[in-house]
Structures are given as C-alpha cells and as structure tokens.
Write a protein that holds these residues in place. Structure first.
Motif, PDB file in Angstrom:
ATOM      1  N   SER A 103       0.971  -1.159   0.067  1.00 51.47           N
ATOM      2  CA  SER A 103      -0.029  -0.048   0.141  1.00 51.47           C
ATOM      3  C   SER A 103       0.851   1.246  -0.136  1.00 51.47           C
ATOM      4  O   SER A 103       0.647   2.251  -0.662  1.00 51.47           O
ATOM      5  CB  SER A 103      -0.885  -0.050   1.042  1.00 51.47           C
ATOM      6  OG  SER A 103      -1.514   1.218   1.351  1.00 51.47           O
ATOM      7  N   LEU A 104       1.940   1.340   0.854  1.00 50.61           N
ATOM      8  CA  LEU A 104       2.805   2.400   1.037  1.00 50.61           C
ATOM      9  C   LEU A 104       3.613   2.665  -0.267  1.00 50.61           C
ATOM     10  O   LEU A 104       3.664   3.796  -0.958  1.00 50.61           O
ATOM     11  CB  LEU A 104       3.514   2.127   2.102  1.00 50.61           C
ATOM     12  CG  LEU A 104       4.745   3.365   2.304  1.00 50.61           C
ATOM     13  CD1 LEU A 104       4.211   4.580   2.769  1.00 50.61           C
ATOM     14  CD2 LEU A 104       5.698   2.959   3.374  1.00 50.61           C
ATOM     15  N   GLU A 105       4.227   1.696  -0.836  1.00 50.02           N
ATOM     16  CA  GLU A 105       4.790   1.855  -2.163  1.00 50.02           C
ATOM     17  C   GLU A 105       3.940   2.259  -3.294  1.00 50.02           C
ATOM     18  O   GLU A 105       4.424   3.192  -4.114  1.00 50.02           O
ATOM     19  CB  GLU A 105       5.287   0.493  -2.634  1.00 50.02           C
ATOM     20  CG  GLU A 105       6.752   0.018  -1.749  1.00 50.02           C
ATOM     21  CD  GLU A 105       7.256  -1.369  -1.806  1.00 50.02           C
ATOM     22  OE1 GLU A 105       8.325  -1.633  -1.887  1.00 50.02           O
ATOM     23  OE2 GLU A 105       6.415  -2.316  -2.608  1.00 50.02           O
ATOM     24  N   ALA A 106       2.845   1.679  -3.228  1.00 49.32           N
ATOM     25  CA  ALA A 106       1.934   2.414  -4.460  1.00 49.32           C
ATOM     26  C   ALA A 106       1.477   3.807  -4.060  1.00 49.32           C
ATOM     27  O   ALA A 106       1.276   4.344  -5.342  1.00 49.32           O
ATOM     28  CB  ALA A 106       0.647   1.482  -4.639  1.00 49.32           C
ATOM     29  N   ALA A 107       1.231   4.049  -3.012  1.00 48.45           N
ATOM     30  CA  ALA A 107       0.915   5.481  -2.624  1.00 48.45           C
ATOM     31  C   ALA A 107       2.187   6.382  -2.993  1.00 48.45           C
ATOM     32  O   ALA A 107       1.669   7.509  -3.423  1.00 48.45           O
ATOM     33  CB  ALA A 107       0.496   5.547  -1.243  1.00 48.45           C
ATOM     34  N   VAL A 108       3.300   6.142  -2.582  1.00 50.12           N
ATOM     35  CA  VAL A 108       4.340   6.916  -2.945  1.00 50.12           C
ATOM     36  C   VAL A 108       4.646   7.097  -4.164  1.00 50.12           C
ATOM     37  O   VAL A 108       5.007   8.123  -4.670  1.00 50.12           O
ATOM     38  CB  VAL A 108       5.543   6.422  -1.887  1.00 50.12           C
ATOM     39  CG1 VAL A 108       6.923   7.301  -2.438  1.00 50.12           C
ATOM     40  CG2 VAL A 108       5.210   6.575  -0.563  1.00 50.12           C
ATOM     41  N   SER A 109       4.433   5.963  -5.040  1.00 52.57           N
ATOM     42  CA  SER A 109       4.868   5.962  -6.476  1.00 52.57           C
ATOM     43  C   SER A 109       3.739   6.913  -7.104  1.00 52.57           C
ATOM     44  O   SER A 109       4.151   7.927  -7.890  1.00 52.57           O
ATOM     45  CB  SER A 109       4.526   4.569  -7.003  1.00 52.57           C
ATOM     46  OG  SER A 109       4.562   4.530  -8.494  1.00 52.57           O
ATOM     47  N   ALA A 110       2.650   6.992  -6.685  1.00 54.42           N
ATOM     48  CA  ALA A 110       1.386   7.728  -7.226  1.00 54.42           C
ATOM     49  C   ALA A 110       1.849   9.273  -6.617  1.00 54.42           C
ATOM     50  O   ALA A 110       1.573  10.403  -7.772  1.00 54.42           O
ATOM     51  CB  ALA A 110       0.079   7.469  -6.770  1.00 54.42           C
ATOM     52  N   LEU A 111       2.094   9.304  -5.505  1.00 53.31           N
ATOM     53  CA  LEU A 111       2.413  10.792  -5.241  1.00 53.31           C
ATOM     54  C   LEU A 111       3.792  11.503  -6.174  1.00 53.31           C
ATOM     55  O   LEU A 111       3.523  12.558  -6.403  1.00 53.31           O
ATOM     56  CB  LEU A 111       3.245  10.720  -3.534  1.00 53.31           C
ATOM     57  CG  LEU A 111       3.206  12.159  -3.085  1.00 53.31           C
ATOM     58  CD1 LEU A 111       2.054  12.941  -2.834  1.00 53.31           C
ATOM     59  CD2 LEU A 111       3.801  11.755  -1.553  1.00 53.31           C
ATOM     60  N   ASP A 117      -2.092  14.527  -4.610  1.00 54.52           N
ATOM     61  CA  ASP A 117      -1.219  15.829  -4.400  1.00 54.52           C
ATOM     62  C   ASP A 117      -0.740  15.662  -2.976  1.00 54.52           C
ATOM     63  O   ASP A 117       0.591  16.192  -2.774  1.00 54.52           O
ATOM     64  CB  ASP A 117      -2.363  16.868  -4.240  1.00 54.52           C
ATOM     65  CG  ASP A 117      -3.195  17.126  -5.555  1.00 54.52           C
ATOM     66  OD1 ASP A 117      -2.446  17.208  -6.713  1.00 54.52           O
ATOM     67  OD2 ASP A 117      -4.191  17.014  -5.570  1.00 54.52           O
ATOM     68  N   VAL A 118      -1.103  14.826  -1.931  1.00 50.75           N
ATOM     69  CA  VAL A 118      -0.868  14.718  -0.729  1.00 50.75           C
ATOM     70  C   VAL A 118      -0.797  13.462  -0.116  1.00 50.75           C
ATOM     71  O   VAL A 118      -1.495  12.367  -0.971  1.00 50.75           O
ATOM     72  CB  VAL A 118      -1.099  15.606   0.090  1.00 50.75           C
ATOM     73  CG1 VAL A 118      -1.088  17.128   0.050  1.00 50.75           C
ATOM     74  CG2 VAL A 118      -2.902  15.172   0.494  1.00 50.75           C
ATOM     75  N   LEU A 119      -0.189  12.895   0.893  1.00 56.12           N
ATOM     76  CA  LEU A 119      -0.337  11.607   1.273  1.00 56.12           C
ATOM     77  C   LEU A 119      -0.536  11.400   2.824  1.00 56.12           C
ATOM     78  O   LEU A 119       0.215  12.254   3.602  1.00 56.12           O
ATOM     79  CB  LEU A 119       0.962  10.587   1.184  1.00 56.12           C
ATOM     80  CG  LEU A 119       1.265   9.370   1.636  1.00 56.12           C
ATOM     81  CD1 LEU A 119       0.199   8.563   1.174  1.00 56.12           C
ATOM     82  CD2 LEU A 119       2.888   8.807   1.356  1.00 56.12           C
ATOM     83  N   VAL A 120      -1.417  10.555   3.330  1.00 53.53           N
ATOM     84  CA  VAL A 120      -1.565  10.513   4.609  1.00 53.53           C
ATOM     85  C   VAL A 120      -1.542   8.907   4.837  1.00 53.53           C
ATOM     86  O   VAL A 120      -2.051   8.165   4.168  1.00 53.53           O
ATOM     87  CB  VAL A 120      -3.192  11.007   5.109  1.00 53.53           C
ATOM     88  CG1 VAL A 120      -3.252  10.615   6.746  1.00 53.53           C
ATOM     89  CG2 VAL A 120      -3.391  12.226   4.697  1.00 53.53           C
ATOM     90  N   THR A 121      -0.693   8.724   5.857  1.00 53.69           N
ATOM     91  CA  THR A 121      -0.337   7.148   5.666  1.00 53.69           C
ATOM     92  C   THR A 121      -0.724   6.874   7.104  1.00 53.69           C
ATOM     93  O   THR A 121      -0.860   7.259   8.532  1.00 53.69           O
ATOM     94  CB  THR A 121       1.449   7.054   6.123  1.00 53.69           C
ATOM     95  OG1 THR A 121       1.822   7.968   7.198  1.00 53.69           O
ATOM     96  CG2 THR A 121       2.049   7.442   4.847  1.00 53.69           C
ATOM     97  N   SER A 122      -1.318   5.685   7.262  1.00 52.70           N
ATOM     98  CA  SER A 122      -2.008   4.870   8.623  1.00 52.70           C
ATOM     99  C   SER A 122      -0.886   4.202   9.113  1.00 52.70           C
ATOM    100  O   SER A 122       0.347   3.881   8.496  1.00 52.70           O
ATOM    101  CB  SER A 122      -2.979   3.949   7.978  1.00 52.70           C
ATOM    102  OG  SER A 122      -4.094   4.605   7.580  1.00 52.70           O
TER     103      SER A 122
END
Length: 348
Positions: A103-111, A117-122
């Motif tokens: 999940s984190l890798e996919a989100a950071v790649s999209a960022l 535009d921004v990322l909030v991590t659980s």
C-alpha cells in the motif's frame, strides 16, 4: 491547481491487522469530508469491503485501477492487489507487514508521479514491515529516500509544534548523533517549514538541552556546552531567531513553549512525551522538509483494540485537514515568492 479544485488525498492503509483502515473509514463515513478532498485509498475493493463489514460501518466506495482515475465526490479505492489477505485483527503477522508495504509503495509512487497531491499514512508495525525493500525505522526515513529534501519528524497542532534532532534512534546513540551540521540542518528545515507550510514570516525556535538541566554548565555532561550552545550562538548571530538550550523538565510545564513557534527536542521521547500528553488525539505527525506533503496520525497500530470498533479517528481526521492546509499554504507561498509585488501587497 485551481483554488476551488479538490485535492487528491492519497491514503496508505498501514497494517491491516491494526486500526489503520478503521480510522480511515470512520473519517470518511461523514460525507461532508468529500467537500474538502478526493480520498484515494491504496488497498483493494475486497480488503476495504472486509474491513467495513467487520467494523459494521455504512460507507460506499468506488474501485479504480489507477490513482489518476479517481472521481471527485467519491471515496476511491485503488486495487493494488487482487488476492484476499488473511486479516487477523490484533496480530503482528508477516502478511500484515507485506500488505502495509504494498500500500505504501503504491501510494508513494502515485505521489511522485503527481497522480495524488498529498499523502496521509496509516500506522505500520515497524518490525513486520522490514524486508529487502524496506530497511528503515519508520515512514520518515523511507520517505526521505523516496522524496527530495531534508526530512524532519515534526509533530504539529495549531498551538504546538515539536521537531526532533534525532528520531528513531536508540537513546544511548542519540547524543553522539547530534553534531553542528545536524543542528544547523534541522533548524533550517524547521524555519523553512514554518514559513512555507504554516505562513509564519519570522519563526522563533527553541532548542531543548541534551542533558538534564542542559548539563548544568558541564557538571552533567558537556554536550550542551560544547555542541548546542556554540551552534545556537552562531545561528543567532547570523540572524536566526534560535534560542536555548532550555532544560526540558520544566519547559512545557511552565508554558515556556507558548513563546515559540516551534521546539526542537534532542531525542524522541524528550519531545514526544510532552507533545502527546498535551495534545494526544489531536496531534499530527508531519514529515517536514520534503518535496511532497505527508502527514500521519500521532498513534500506532493499536493492536489491542483492532477490529473492535473502538478506535478514535480524531488524529487521522486532523492529519487529513493538516495535509490539505499545508498543501494550500505551499501553493500560496510559491505564488508569493514568484511575485514579489503581490508579496509586498499582502504584507501591508
């Protein structure tokens, strides 16, 4: 981005066995949140369906394959994986770490691609997420590698902002890690963040001492006299509003912290214990100094209450609002620095 356009807010779900999905879904059960942003959750339709049913939450979402296909007015879920993870609430499992990283890798790649535009991590479990791809003590160090800039763990509320000279390092190693270059770098990162991210024109920063009573003039350790004080004087002489070192034991209880825009603590617990005591549930973990905006709630996986529907989502919701506001502040700062005449007009 147009002033009225929706910010695409990416969300990594963290450890599926913790409270990450719960605080995310509880935040967006309130449909009014969609007036502020377009949420993009990196997980899978089946995973989010399992979580919402297990927690008995009434919430609808829209499945997509790519983040740039997100639709405003909906809760979007990017299908990062097709299989169905084995979710065991409250258990620290290898599988929990695996999907947290995906999940984190996919989100950071999209960022990085500008799809969000921004990322909030659980919250993640810092042990079970460790792999050949992730050998970091936490989100902050990973993001420092992936995104440009000098990262700083910055715990924030409207009234209190605490940064750390050293963050996820063993206490015995913290004093030897503090040196003049590190201090200068962290102070400048805090200053820039306060100006760019929070709109403070002339930031005033306090540094806490490394030793009890800031060393009592060398009686209880020499680090404050030999390292902190000379750098503070040097930076103060150069025009920075930097003060200290202050004795940490009385700094917060005496409300001295209210005289400053931010505080730099020497090590993790010196800063985070008073921060969480004063603002737990409302605080936000912000990674300052990077090219992109990332925030996180001020708590961990909370395995002991996972799956029970008891998690307080206040901090996650604050993290969402903080990410949105910081993004907007950065846009405004960028415009002002590009147009000095407009800047002068605003300052009047």
């Amino acid at each position: 981005m147009d002033e009225n356009s929706k910010i695409r807010l990416g969300i990594s779900v963290g450890d599926l066995n913790g409270i990450g999905c719960e605080v995310v879904l509880k935040t967006f059960v309130d449909s009014r949140m969609l007036d502020f942003c377009t949420p993009v959750i990196f997980a899978s339709n089946k995973t989010i369906s399992f979580q919402k049913n297990a927690l008995n939450l009434e919430i609808n979402f829209h499945g997509i394959q790519e983040a740039d296909k997100a639709i405003d007015g909906k809760i979007n879920v990017v299908n990062v994986w097709k299989e169905i993870p084995d979710i065991q609430f409250g258990a620290a499992t290898e599988e929990g770490g695996k999907y947290a990283l995906l999940s984190l890798e996919a989100a950071v790649s999209a960022l990085k691609k500008g799809e969000i535009d921004v990322l909030v991590t659980s919250p993640i479990n810092k042990h079970n997420i460790q792999t050949e791809e992730f050998k970091f003590p936490g989100h902050t160090d990973y993001l420092a590698q992936e995104l440009e800039g000098e990262s700083l763990m910055f715990m924030i509320t409207d009234e209190l902002k605490v940064g750390l000279l050293t963050d996820h390092v063993a206490l015995k190693d913290a004093p030897s890690a503090i040196n003049p270059i590190l201090i200068r770098t962290k102070v400048r990162t805090v200053e820039k963040s306060l100006m760019m991210d929070f709109g403070i024109r002339r930031p005033k920063i306090a540094l806490l001492g490394i030793n009890p009573h800031s060393g009592d003039q060398g009686v209880i350790g020499k680090e404050d006299e030999e390292i902190l004080k000379p750098v503070i004087k040097e930076m103060s002489d150069a025009g920075h509003l930097v003060f200290g070192p202050y004795s940490a034991d009385s700094f917060f209880g005496s409300n001295t912290y209210k005289k400053f825009d931010a505080i730099l603590a020497a090590y993790h617990d010196q800063g985070l214990i008073p921060f969480k005591t004063l603002s737990f549930g409302k605080g936000v973990n912000y990674t300052a100094g990077l090219s992109k905006v990332r925030t996180s709630p001020d708590h961990g996986t909370a395995y002991e209450i996972a799956g029970k529907g008891e998690a307080d989502y206040s901090s996650f919701k604050e993290a969402v609002f903080a990410a949105i506001q910081i993004f907007r502040n950065r846009q405004e700062y960028s415009e002002l620095t590009k147009n000095p005449l407009q800047k002068q007009k605003v300052r009047r």
